[in-house]
Design an enzyme around this catalytic site. Structure first.
Site, PDB file in Angstrom:
ATOM      1  CE  LYS A 128      -3.870  -2.460   1.941  1.00 38.92           C
ATOM      2  NZ  LYS A 128      -4.579  -2.983   3.092  1.00 38.92           N
ATOM      3  CD  GLN A 159      -3.606  -4.756   6.198  1.00 37.26           C
ATOM      4  OE1 GLN A 159      -3.495  -3.799   5.458  1.00 37.26           O
ATOM      5  NE2 GLN A 159      -4.233  -5.855   5.843  1.00 37.26           N
ATOM      6  CG  ASP A 198     -10.054  -0.658   4.074  1.00 37.62           C
ATOM      7  OD1 ASP A 198      -9.741  -0.896   2.898  1.00 37.62           O
ATOM      8  OD2 ASP A 198      -9.352  -0.961   5.056  1.00 37.62           O
TER       9      ASP A 198
END
Ligand code: NDP
Length: 283
Positions: free
Chosen positions: A52, A96, A119
């Site tokens: 990322k 995460q 997200d």
């Protein structure tokens, strides 16, 4: 023989588009910024986070990484999220997963401002997706919709069968396909006679996490087959949920693993961060 849907190539094309938009936005004073938080030492998560960061660099985004020890408390993590919520340089925040067991993922995600929840995991953003008015699209399903679009695959009136009903892939995938005028069937571990449904799929999305679950005799001639699965064997070799050798000869289009859905997921995260930065610039 099927046409291979090249997620790597498509992803590279989209990243070029994102890079150009980011440059324009940066020149006007808003450089898109993403903050990634990782708690603990999970090796797979370390790789995802590194990818990322790399992707952010590649498209000219600003990025910050916070690698916190496994013992981090909920209060400490919340304090960091609050700081990032208030930081104008940051347009997207992601935590995460998986988090260490003592941290409640749902409560943590709820701390992220919905406009920075790139997200699209928060209750508000999931609700908006369900209502058909999304702020951000969930990354993996959005990547799949983008592949269908860029390969000119018709969705209207098609029977889409999604195998898997997780909150991050299966469920939102069904909603996006429904929004694209598919008739959607969702299957899961309690589905009786899975093949009965998969055999009827014009578009089959496998998001299960079981290597080569979908065999050649479970798919229809001419089906579009999308393989989300990322399964590693004891030697670290990656395989999908679809038995590629058996299914490819019957499919009209198929995604390989690796190089299919995988590369699109981070690209859609970049897309969401860009969307958030554009909104911030217009405020
Ligand atoms: P989950 O484990 O959260 O969900 C798996 C789903 O599959 C569940 O709904 C489960 O049913 C269902 N399932 C399990 N066994 C069967 C079976 N035998 N028949 C039918 N359905 C079954 O996984 P995720 O959704 O998070 O991920 C799925 C796969 O996709 C994994 O391999 C993961 O690594 C990969 N992945 C890939 C991404 C990418 O970018 N390419 C991104 C995210 C995930 P039930 O609900 O009843 O338990």
């Amino acid at each position: 023989m099927a046409q291979i849907i090249d997620g790597k190539l498509t992803s590279a094309q989209i990243r070029e588009e994102i890079k150009a938009e980011a440059a324009t936005l940066t020149a006007k004073g808003t450089q898109p910024g993403l903050a990634v938080i990782i708690v603990g030492e999970d090796p797979a998560s370390q790789i995802y986070v590194r990818n990322k960061e790399k992707a952010c660099d590649e498209v000219g985004f600003y990025s910050e990484k916070y690698a916190l020890p496994a013992e981090t408390t909920e209060a400490e993590l919340t304090a960091l999220i609050e700081k990032l919520n208030a930081d104008n340089k940051i347009h997207g925040i992601l935590v995460q997963s998986p988090l260490p067991k003592h941290l409640d993922e749902k409560r943590i995600v709820a701390q992220i401002l919905p406009c920075k929840d790139v997200d699209a995991f928060s209750e508000e953003n999931v609700g908006k997706i369900t209502l058909g008015t999304p702020r951000f699209l969930p990354c993996t399903p959005a990547g799949i919709m983008e592949l269908l679009k860029r390969y000119n695959i018709e969705t209207k009136g098609k029977h889409a069968v999604v195998v898997g009903r997780s909150n991050i892939v299966g469920k939102p995938m069904g909603l996006l396909l429904l929004g694209a005028d598919c008739t959607v069937t969702t299957c899961h571990s309690r589905t009786v006679d899975l093949a009965k449904y998969t055999k009827d799929a014009d578009i089959l999305v496998a998001a299960v996490g079981k290597s080569k679950l979908i065999k050649g005799d479970m798919v229809k001639e001419g089906a579009v087959i999308i393989d989300v699965g990322m399964n590693r064997d004891e030697n670290g070799k990656l395989s999908g949920d679809v038995d590629f050798e058996q299914c490819e000869p019957k499919a009209s289009y198929i995604t390989p693993v690796p190089g299919g859905v995988g590369p699109m997921t981070i690209t859609m995260l970049l897309q969401n961060t860009l969307t958030s930065a554009k909104e911030a610039a217009n405020k």
